[in-house]
Write a protein that holds these residues in place. Structure first.
Motif, short mmCIF file in Angstrom:
data_model
loop_
_atom_site.label_atom_id
_atom_site.label_comp_id
_atom_site.label_asym_id
_atom_site.label_seq_id
_atom_site.Cartn_x
_atom_site.Cartn_y
_atom_site.Cartn_z
N ASN A 187 2.56 -6.76 -6.15
CA ASN A 187 3.20 -5.38 -7.02
C ASN A 187 1.87 -4.66 -7.68
O ASN A 187 2.24 -3.83 -8.23
CB ASN A 187 4.23 -6.22 -8.20
N MET A 188 0.87 -5.21 -7.29
CA MET A 188 -0.42 -4.60 -8.18
C MET A 188 -0.90 -3.59 -6.82
O MET A 188 -1.08 -3.94 -5.71
CB MET A 188 -1.37 -5.62 -8.42
N PRO A 189 -1.16 -2.43 -7.22
CA PRO A 189 -1.78 -1.41 -6.17
C PRO A 189 -3.26 -1.95 -5.83
O PRO A 189 -4.15 -2.58 -6.69
CB PRO A 189 -2.07 0.10 -7.12
N GLN A 190 -3.73 -1.58 -4.77
CA GLN A 190 -4.86 -2.16 -4.20
C GLN A 190 -5.65 -1.03 -3.92
O GLN A 190 -5.31 0.20 -3.51
CB GLN A 190 -4.82 -3.23 -2.95
N ASN A 191 -7.15 -1.28 -3.98
CA ASN A 191 -8.22 -0.05 -3.61
C ASN A 191 -8.09 0.05 -2.13
O ASN A 191 -9.30 -0.19 -1.60
CB ASN A 191 -9.48 -0.37 -4.32
N LYS A 192 -7.23 0.50 -1.37
CA LYS A 192 -7.28 0.76 -0.01
C LYS A 192 -6.51 2.04 0.31
O LYS A 192 -5.45 2.45 -0.47
CB LYS A 192 -6.62 -0.25 0.80
N LYS A 193 -6.66 2.74 1.44
CA LYS A 193 -6.20 3.82 1.84
C LYS A 193 -4.55 3.27 2.15
O LYS A 193 -4.56 2.68 2.96
CB LYS A 193 -6.67 4.38 2.87
N SER A 194 -3.59 3.98 1.39
CA SER A 194 -2.36 3.39 1.59
C SER A 194 -1.48 4.47 2.11
O SER A 194 -1.56 5.86 1.96
CB SER A 194 -1.88 2.80 0.44
N ILE A 195 -0.07 4.34 2.55
CA ILE A 195 0.98 4.98 2.76
C ILE A 195 2.02 5.02 1.52
O ILE A 195 2.51 3.96 1.52
CB ILE A 195 1.65 4.92 4.15
N ASP A 196 2.42 6.05 1.37
CA ASP A 196 3.44 5.82 0.10
C ASP A 196 4.82 6.13 0.75
O ASP A 196 5.26 7.00 1.51
CB ASP A 196 3.19 7.20 -0.79
N CYS A 197 5.70 4.91 0.64
CA CYS A 197 6.70 4.56 1.24
C CYS A 197 8.05 4.78 0.07
O CYS A 197 9.11 4.35 0.29
CB CYS A 197 7.02 3.42 1.83
N GLU A 198 7.76 5.70 -1.11
CA GLU A 198 8.75 5.66 -1.75
C GLU A 198 10.14 6.46 -1.26
O GLU A 198 10.02 7.23 -0.37
CB GLU A 198 8.31 6.71 -2.91
#
Length: 393
Positions: free
Chosen positions: A34-45
């Motif tokens: 549940n914690m955001p990580q310092n990685k390039k991510s894809i927002d799946c909202e």
């Protein structure tokens, strides 16, 4: 790949998590956080990730014969010797067979099926045709081949052994597929079933699909169809629509479970499999769509039908989560593979559902929504082994 703000159905209990982050690495699911990580991510909202569907029983070789025989008995349609299906397969151009099987595979992917288990007819030639069909389609196929050797009533009663030529043929077939998909015990003597039980790969067999086949077994051998099917030592049984409680208890002890095909049974006018009775007797139950000539390979329709017809016939509520497990988690367990569940070290197969689609929003119960409201139109993307193979987000 790192996905954030994603809703998921997690683990073998399909626990609903409203918003989390999910890692996918080397084709497998990683940890959730549940914690955001310092990685390039894809927002799946707005997306809900559910496990990819495991279609645990198909015959896609007859994709060329859609709705050819809408009348007549089960034997008229699909009997391995007398049915119209084997005649069509023998007479069809192999290139046409490959083309239509490929179409069925593409259709399955678009409907969220990431793995299918095919009972493949036509021996080695049939196996090779199916391999050609899936060679350019990114779907996972588990191919269960068979020898086209069917004994008559006299041979079954005399307990005739499997001929040496067929034993050699069996070895050739098993080298090219994932295991055996046997047509049924009524076409095989005890000796043959016991010989086949010694093979090292996966084994499955049709059993107790119809009243007629169940009666035939008693008439010929004085044994139930399922008790003889268990001589194969199958990993799972298929259909069991007319299995008695003692047979279900034996199946629970001696197999990983049962695959039911409710729409196929209904379209053949053969009744509805009672999965509640199966579960009551300790059986794990998965779902398959069976012959393409009878039904389109659509797990959404299969779940919806099974859920409602079961509640209608039993006049009691059924938790839709249990139906969804049959289409995902249970299929993976029956196959003994790390598929059908979103959890670490499992193959990253999944369906991204648009929670805001017209048919689903507002989604108050995700299990009911998936089982009887979702469809191909609500899928945003399909992922197999960590790769998006259909759609985008």
């Amino acid at each position: 790949m790192h996905l954030k703000n994603l809703s998921i159905l997690f683990g073998k209990d399909l626990k609903y998590i409203h918003s989390t982050n999910l890692q996918i690495k080397d084709r497998f699911f990683g940890k959730i956080s549940n914690m955001p990580q310092n990685k390039k991510s894809i927002d799946c909202e707005g997306l809900l990730l559910i496990p990819g569907f495991v279609n645990s029983h198909t015959h896609i070789g007859d994709s060329i014969a859609k709705d050819v025989a809408t009348s007549g008995t089960v034997d008229d349609k699909i009997h391995p010797i007398m049915g119209i299906k084997p005649r069509i397969l023998r007479k069809s151009d192999p290139e046409h067979l490959v083309s239509f099987m490929k179409n069925s595979c593409l259709s399955m992917i678009r409907k969220g099926i990431t793995t299918f288990v095919d009972f493949r007819e036509s021996e080695l030639a049939g196996i090779l045709l199916l391999k050609r069909a899936i060679s350019q389609v990114p779907i996972r196929a588990i191919i269960l081949g068979r020898i086209e050797y069917y004994q008559d009533q006299n041979q079954v009663q005399k307990n005739t052994q499997l001929p040496i030529l067929q034993r050699k043929n069996l070895l050739t077939i098993l080298r090219s597929c994932d295991g055996l998909g046997v047509s049924g015990p009524n076409e095989n003597s005890n000796s043959v079933l016991q010989y086949l039980s010694k093979t090292k790969k996966m084994r499955a067999i049709h059993s107790a699909e119809t009243i007629e086949s169940s009666k035939k077994s008693i008439k010929i051998t004085k044994k139930s169809e399922t008790s003889r099917a268990l001589l194969l030592k199958p990993h799972f049984l298929v259909h069991m629509t007319y299995a008695k409680q003692n047979d279900l208890r034996d199946a629970a002890k001696k197999t990983r479970g049962i695959v039911i095909c409710p729409r196929a049974n209904a379209s053949l006018a053969e009744g509805i499999p009672d999965f509640l009775l199966m579960e009551k007797n300790g059986c794990r139950v998965a779902i398959g769509t069976d012959n393409v000539m009878i039904n389109p390979p659509d797990m959404f329709r299969e779940m919806d039908y099974l859920w409602k017809v079961t509640m209608g016939t039993h006049k009691k509520r059924v938790d839709p989560k249990e139906i969804l497990k049959m289409a995902t988690v249970n299929g993976g367990i029956l196959l003994g593979r790390k598929i059908g569940s979103i959890e670490p070290k499992y193959l990253a197969d999944g369906i991204f559902i648009d929670k805001h689609s017209l048919d689903l929003e507002p989604m108050h119960n995700p299990y009911a929504s998936i089982v009887h409201r979702a469809s191909e139109s609500t899928i945003r993307a399909v992922m197999i082994g960590g790769r998006i193979v259909h759609g985008k987000f």
